[in-house]
Structures are given as C-alpha cells and as structure tokens.
Enzyme design. Structure first.
Site, PDB file in Angstrom:
ATOM      1  N   HIS A 171      24.118 -25.334 -50.104  1.00  0.00           N
ATOM      2  CA  HIS A 171      22.826 -25.494 -49.439  1.00  0.00           C
ATOM      3  C   HIS A 171      22.163 -24.150 -49.150  1.00  0.00           C
ATOM      4  O   HIS A 171      20.978 -24.100 -48.855  1.00  0.00           O
ATOM      5  CB  HIS A 171      23.013 -26.285 -48.146  1.00  0.00           C
ATOM      6  CG  HIS A 171      21.753 -26.862 -47.601  1.00  0.00           C
ATOM      7  ND1 HIS A 171      20.951 -27.730 -48.321  1.00  0.00           N
ATOM      8  CD2 HIS A 171      21.119 -26.692 -46.406  1.00  0.00           C
ATOM      9  CE1 HIS A 171      19.905 -28.081 -47.590  1.00  0.00           C
ATOM     10  NE2 HIS A 171      19.974 -27.460 -46.436  1.00  0.00           N
ATOM     11  N   ASP A 220      25.880 -28.390 -53.313  1.00  0.00           N
ATOM     12  CA  ASP A 220      25.173 -28.675 -52.066  1.00  0.00           C
ATOM     13  C   ASP A 220      25.597 -30.044 -51.560  1.00  0.00           C
ATOM     14  O   ASP A 220      25.125 -31.072 -52.034  1.00  0.00           O
ATOM     15  CB  ASP A 220      23.657 -28.631 -52.280  1.00  0.00           C
ATOM     16  CG  ASP A 220      22.885 -28.723 -50.974  1.00  0.00           C
ATOM     17  OD1 ASP A 220      23.503 -29.044 -49.936  1.00  0.00           O
ATOM     18  OD2 ASP A 220      21.672 -28.471 -50.976  1.00  0.00           O
ATOM     19  N   SER A 250      15.248 -27.164 -47.805  1.00  0.00           N
ATOM     20  CA  SER A 250      15.857 -28.243 -47.048  1.00  0.00           C
ATOM     21  C   SER A 250      14.761 -29.166 -46.513  1.00  0.00           C
ATOM     22  O   SER A 250      14.017 -29.753 -47.296  1.00  0.00           O
ATOM     23  CB  SER A 250      16.730 -27.668 -45.927  1.00  0.00           C
ATOM     24  OG  SER A 250      17.570 -28.654 -45.393  1.00  0.00           O
ATOM     25  N   TYR A 255       8.756 -24.645 -42.283  1.00  0.00           N
ATOM     26  CA  TYR A 255       9.915 -25.549 -42.207  1.00  0.00           C
ATOM     27  C   TYR A 255       9.519 -26.856 -41.518  1.00  0.00           C
ATOM     28  O   TYR A 255       9.497 -27.903 -42.125  1.00  0.00           O
ATOM     29  CB  TYR A 255      11.076 -24.872 -41.480  1.00  0.00           C
ATOM     30  CG  TYR A 255      12.339 -25.694 -41.462  1.00  0.00           C
ATOM     31  CD1 TYR A 255      13.150 -25.769 -42.589  1.00  0.00           C
ATOM     32  CD2 TYR A 255      12.721 -26.403 -40.332  1.00  0.00           C
ATOM     33  CE1 TYR A 255      14.313 -26.533 -42.597  1.00  0.00           C
ATOM     34  CE2 TYR A 255      13.883 -27.170 -40.321  1.00  0.00           C
ATOM     35  CZ  TYR A 255      14.673 -27.229 -41.450  1.00  0.00           C
ATOM     36  OH  TYR A 255      15.821 -27.995 -41.451  1.00  0.00           O
TER      37      TYR A 255
END
Length: 718
Positions: free
Chosen positions: A688, A652, A569, A488
């Site tokens: 999302h 989203d 993301s 991430y």
C-alpha cells in the site's frame, strides 16, 4: 519548441490507443437491493488466475512502452537520485540508558537503527533491515523496547504487506532469543509486561494462503485476537487475552501503563474515531506487574460515544485525550479508585483541534494543536492542567516527530515544511532550554527559489477550504503552468506540509505548481470537519476538490488541460470520482492504490473497517448513495475524458489491487474511443506504500512524472 515527448504524444493522439485484450463477462450481474449491477471483470478479483497475471503483465508492458520513448525518463531518474541522496535522521529517543535514532545515508533501501550510550558519544548500528533481503523489500514495520530497554521486539514486513512476523532479541545480542518468529500478526501493537517475561500482540487466525504468498490474498481480515507471548515458548502456547467472535470485524489495541500495573484495552468497531476502553489491574490480580493468566477487564468506556486515547497514569488516575463533548479534543482524567467521578477535565477544548500529545519530565504535558494546518505547541501541568509555556517554532512548520517519557527531563522534536527537509531540536525541561540538535540539508537544493503560500477558496456551499500552493518565485501566472493538485479527504486524517523531493522536482524542473487542498473529510479542523466529508456527505470531498481546480484556473495559475489531480488510497477514490464527475476540469488523473469499487470494498482484507467513511453497501440506503459515486460504476461511455494513470502494488493487502485492475479494464473498454491514454502501473513486491525501498521510490516517481510530463506537455527544464 516542443519536447520530443510532446511530439510523440501529439502523434499518438491522432489515433486510438489499442489496449490489452481482457475477457469481459457481460453475464455477471449482481442484484443488490433489487438493482442489477454488472461486474464484467469480476474474474480479475482472483490474483492467482492466469488471466489476471497476464493482464498485469500486459498493462505494465503497455505503460513502459508509452514512456520509454521520452528522454525525460532518464533525466528524471538522474535528478531524483541526486535529490534523494541526502542524510535523513529520525528523532532520537531514549530506552534504558541508551539513545537510539534512525538514519539513512541517502540511497539505502531502508533506514538503519543506530544506538549510542550518550547523546554525544559515537553511534553504532543496532538494527539494519537492509541485511534482511537483497532488494531491500523487507522492512521494519513496527518495534517496541521493554521498560528497562533490555529487550527489543520487532515486526518485519515483506514486500509492503500488512502481515508481519514478530521477532525478539536481547539488546546487545546478535541473534534472536527465539528460533521462530510469531506469525500472522497484522495491525499489531506490541507492549511488554514490566517483568519483561513477555509481551502482548495482535494476530489473526491462520489464513488459507501460504506464508510465501502473504499479502496477495483478498480474504477478509476478521476475528483479530490479543495474545500474550511468554518469551522462550512456542507461539502455540501463547495465552489468548481477548477476542470477540460475536463481532468479528472489531479490532483491538493494548497498552501497559507507564507504571506497569494496568493493562489498557482499546476496542474499535471500524475506522470511526470512537472506541471502548477496558482496564485490567495486573498487580491486584496476579500480585505483580506480570501476566500469569487471562486478565480480568473492567469497563471504563462501554458506549460508542467518542474517541479515547490513553496518555499516562498517576497512581489510580488514568489520563486520556478524548473527543467526549469536545469535537476538537481535550484532556481528561479517570480515577479507577473513584469511578463515580467519571471523566474530569484537565485541559479544555480550544478553538484549534488537538493533534497529538506527549508526557515528559514527570508531569509536563506537551500538546500540539493545528491552527489553519500549522502546528502550535504548548506545555501544561499534567496533574493540574495549568498552562506552563509555549514552545515556539518557525511559522508554517509541522511537527514530524517527538520523543521523551515521564522519566526523561529532555524531549526531542523535529519539524519540517514544504521547503525544509527537517530540523531536530532538544528541549531540556530541567533548565529549561531549547537548542538545535541537528538540521538536515540537501546538496544542491536551494529553498530560496520557491514560494509557499496558503490560500482559502470557497467550495460550492461557501465553506472556506485551505490550500497550500508551491511554485518558483519566477513563475508567471499566465494560466499555462502545469499543476499538480493533491488531496486526501477522509478517515479523520490531516494532510500536513511535508518535504517532498518529487513535488519540488516537479516545480523546479517542469516550471510546475503544486497545490495541496485540505478538503473536508480530514481532521484539519476537528471532528466536525471529518463528519462533513463522510458517509452521506462524502460528495463534499469531491466537490471541494473540484472547486480547488476551479480556483487555480480562475486565479490564472493554470488551465484544465494542464491540471493533473493526484491522490492515494482514499485519495485514489477521490481522483476516480472527480474524473467521472468533472472530466472537463482536468488533463490527467493519477490514482494510486485507490478504493474504486464502493459496492464490494467491504468484502476484502480490512475493507469492512471503512464502512465508517463509505457506509455499508449491504444496507439499502448506503448502497443507493455509494452506487452514485463509486468510480468503477460511473465511468462514462462517451464524451471527452482526461488521460489516466492508475498505480497499485501486487502485495497491497490494504486496498487490494483488484480495485485498480477492474477500474482500468472498465475505463479502457468504455473510453476506447478517447484520444487520451488510460494506463496502469503495477508495482511488484510492493504494497500500500509503506516499506518500499528507496530504489522502488525513485523508479516509481521517475515513471509517474515522465507520464505527467508527456500528457501535460510539460518539457523538462535543464
């Protein structure tokens, strides 16, 4: 012998892919800080345009036609359905005189909230979100009980949107207390005054989009406001508590103290972990623990110095968790009656970052620390800061949930790992005793076949990066193993060990390796680790990730052709940037709901809050850095390039789908010569990530890992 899917892919590699036609406007050029920037697919930013809808339909059709010939798809769906079909329990918590917990029998679209009078009595359904929609796409976003436990406020999200509608019900009653829910709430806290006449919540001005299209709009989310809703009145009568029209991108959170006297207001500028804190004394102003007018706030923190999170109150003393002079966090207290004392330390910063806290049994402060991406739990005296005891957990375990209040002598906590779905324990401070409450099991799952280890590899600048690696004990390190590399790297968020049915299925059924790299940009080692992976140091995240792949190759786990990089993301941005920067290291990139346009992200929904990590493109220096790493603006036009799968959701409204659609169109145009497929999957009635039904989760995972199987030539093992 190659699988059918691999043979199919080999044939397709001999000719170019024919991608759906999409209009490309070469004349659309923005001049940013004197630099011309082409944006030929700008028209895809309009979600309601006919050609955008046609683009979505064509991309989904192309993707489905590519995977449908593989027999792996049906096998995966059958296996994942079986694996996901296990009972899941949330951590019990007490409100009033009753206990509550979430439970999913296995394949229910959404988890159900149950209640019981005592911890040993029979449970009954309290709230079932599955009754709210036929397809399970209406979910419980957040909720709050009143202090006595007699009232229940709950926020419902449709199709995964960040927009929620807030309802209120009396505990024990079938129907809501009010005919109409509160509308246009987003990123909202909900907290009742202790007289239980109403509650505080956050909302935005009514947008231009209608309620039936909420979640598909791209308008900037600005001018958030805090309101007080008095139960039984219309939303139009709600009292505006706080707003800041001069700073429209600021966001707010309110909490009523455990004693009911104080209203604590947090103000944040962006996702930067720094905030302001104000407090209002409801009792002094209104003569009771209620809200009879606009509260008068006084500043406790008036400078953007650090992060402050309210913990508890004792009389006029408020306790906070903070990064003030402590990048790995510490506990401090502030006496409202003696503000000249400032912040007084209660528990000092340690070498391990503080992850979260809880106050139980009057004055027991439970602190959970991260030590090399593993949790350590300690108990202190809230008032004096004296250390009391450790609470032991199995090595490598991660706390997934915790409950308990100052009024309770008991605390429930759950922990899990990569190969354990979860254990819930009950800690009784009055004894004290720590006992097993419930352990989750998965039918047909054998954890003993897996090996989990943590390695530390060196990034380009010598920084040691921790990485978890999961594979079967029988895996041979011959450089040929299909490997999923995940990370991430942003927004001060730690990626911790978690039980993932999809990952374990990949390991077991494809003889795969899963590697989770704790790259810089997260919170794994505190504020300094985060700062080393944002703004003008964002490249460190991408470099760390690429060096994770190099380590896996050098250690003979795999080779570039067999590596799929995956992230969502901010992790989707990570995948997009690394594909452009080091295409030779990967066979496939799967980017989910990613931030792909680093020059326009701040113009849509809540994107302005991300300038804390990405900088502000309206500032010349920030633009000059962002344009060099933005996935959309760095797609090559020649040379070999890995296969790509871009996944997004049509609802989203966090990272709007236009990021993914513009990148897919650009890649398919620039890399039309490539023999490797560039595909897109757009989820319908999904946002999302949060709120997906179990069926949506299984279908998406089945499609995704079928694509991985085909591209990496990874046959399904029966």
């Amino acid at each position: 012998m190659k699988s059918f899917s691999a043979q199919t892919f080999a044939k397709r590699m001999m000719s170019k892919f024919i991608y759906p036609a999409v209009r490309r406007d070469e004349s659309h050029v923005d001049v940013l800080h004197g630099v011309p920037v082409k944006d030929p697919f700008r028209h895809l930013e309009d979600p309601d345009a006919a050609e955008t809808k046609a683009f979505v339909e064509a991309q989904n059709a192309l993707f489905q036609s590519f995977i449908k010939e593989s027999p792996v798809r049906a096998k995966l769906e059958t296996r994942l359905t079986k694996m996901f079909n296990y009972e899941r329990y949330g951590v019990p918590f007490k409100k009033g005189s009753s206990y509550y917990y979430f439970h999913n029998s296995g394949l229910q679209p959404q988890s159900v909230l149950y209640t019981q009078k005592s911890i040993d009595s029979e449970a009954s359904v309290f709230f079932d979100p599955n009754k709210l929609s036929e397809d399970g796409t209406v979910s419980l976003g957040s909720y709050k009980f009143s202090e006595s436990g007699n009232l229940f406020a709950y926020a419902l999200s449709a199709s995964g949107s960040d927009w929620v509608k807030i309802h209120v019900k009396q505990v024990g009653a079938e129907k809501d207390l009010e005919d109409k829910p509160l509308e246009w709430a987003k990123f909202t806290s909900m907290t009742f005054t202790h007289d239980e006449k109403g509650f505080f919540y956050n909302r935005y001005p009514t947008p231009s989009v209608s309620q039936d299209k909420a979640g598909t709009e791209t308008d900037s989310s600005v001018n958030q406001m805090v309101y007080y809703h008095r139960i039984g009145t219309d939303q139009s009568e709600d009292l505006l508590i706080y707003s800041d029209p001069e700073n429209p991108t600021r966001m707010f959170g309110v909490s009523v103290s455990d004693c009911g006297r104080y209203l604590i207001l947090n103000v944040s500028e962006s996702c930067d972990p720094k905030n302001l804190v104000y407090v209002a004394d409801l009792e002094a102003q209104f003569g009771c623990n209620s809200c009879l007018g606009v509260p008068k706030f006084s500043p406790i923190v008036s400078e953007w110095e650090a992060e402050f999170s309210w913990i508890a109150t004792e009389g006029t003393v408020i306790f906070f968790e903070t990064t003030l002079n402590a990048p790995k966090k510490r506990i401090v207290k502030y006496d409202i009656a003696n503000p000249s004392l400032g912040f007084v330390e209660v528990v000092a910063e340690t070498e391990n970052p503080l992850d979260f806290n809880n106050v139980v049994d009057k004055n027991k402060l439970v602190l959970v620390y991260l030590k090399d991406v593993k949790h350590v739990m300690k108990v202190y005296n809230l008032t004096t800061g004296a250390f009391l005891n450790d609470i032991d957990m199995p090595s490598g375990s991660i706390i997934k949930g915790m409950s308990g209040t100052k009024k309770d002598s008991e605390m429930f906590y759950s922990y899990a790992s990569f190969v354990s779905p979860g254990v819930i324990r009950r800690y009784d401070f009055s004894s004290p005793s720590d006992s097993l409450f419930r352990e989750t099991t998965v039918s047909g799952f054998d954890s003993s076949i897996f090996e989990v280890k943590q390695d530390f590899y060196a990034s380009e600048d010598g920084t040691k990066i921790p990485m978890y690696i999961i594979h079967k004990k029988t895996t041979v390190l011959n450089g040929q193993n299909p490997t999923l590399l995940y990370a991430y790297g942003g927004f001060n968020i730690s990626i911790l060990p978690a039980f993932s049915v999809s990952w374990l299925t990949f390991v077991e059924k494809f003889n795969g390796v899963v590697a989770v790299a704790n790259i810089r940009g997260g919170a794994e080692y505190g504020q300094e680790w985060y700062n080393a992976g944002r703004l003008f140091k964002k490249q460190n995240c991408f470099t760390d990730f690429q060096y994770a792949a190099k380590y896996l190759i050098s250690a003979n786990y795999t080779n570039p052709r067999k590596i799929v990089i995956n992230g969502g993301s901010n992790g989707g941005l990570l995948v997009g940037a690394c594909l452009n920067q080091a295409p030779e290291l990967f066979g496939l990139g799967v980017a989910e709901v990613g931030v792909m346009d680093l020059l326009r992200f701040h113009k849509f929904t809540i994107g302005s809050a991300w300038t804390s990590d990405y900088g502000n493109p309206d500032v010349k220096e920030d633009f000059e850095y962002a344009v060099k790493i933005s996935p959309l603006h760095n797609v090559p036009t020649e040379g070999p390039y890995p296969a790509v799968l871009i996944i997004t959701g049509d609802h989203d409204d966090r990272v709007v789908p236009l990021h993914s659609m513009k990148l897919a169109a650009t890649m398919q145009h620039n890399l039309a010569h490539s023999a490797n497929p560039i595909m897109m999957r757009i989820n319908t009635k999904a946002g999302h990530g949060a709120g997906k039904s179990m069926q949506q989760v299984i279908e998406e995972a089945s499609d995704k890992y079928t694509y991985i199987s085909i591209v990496l030539d990874a046959p399904y093992v029966e």
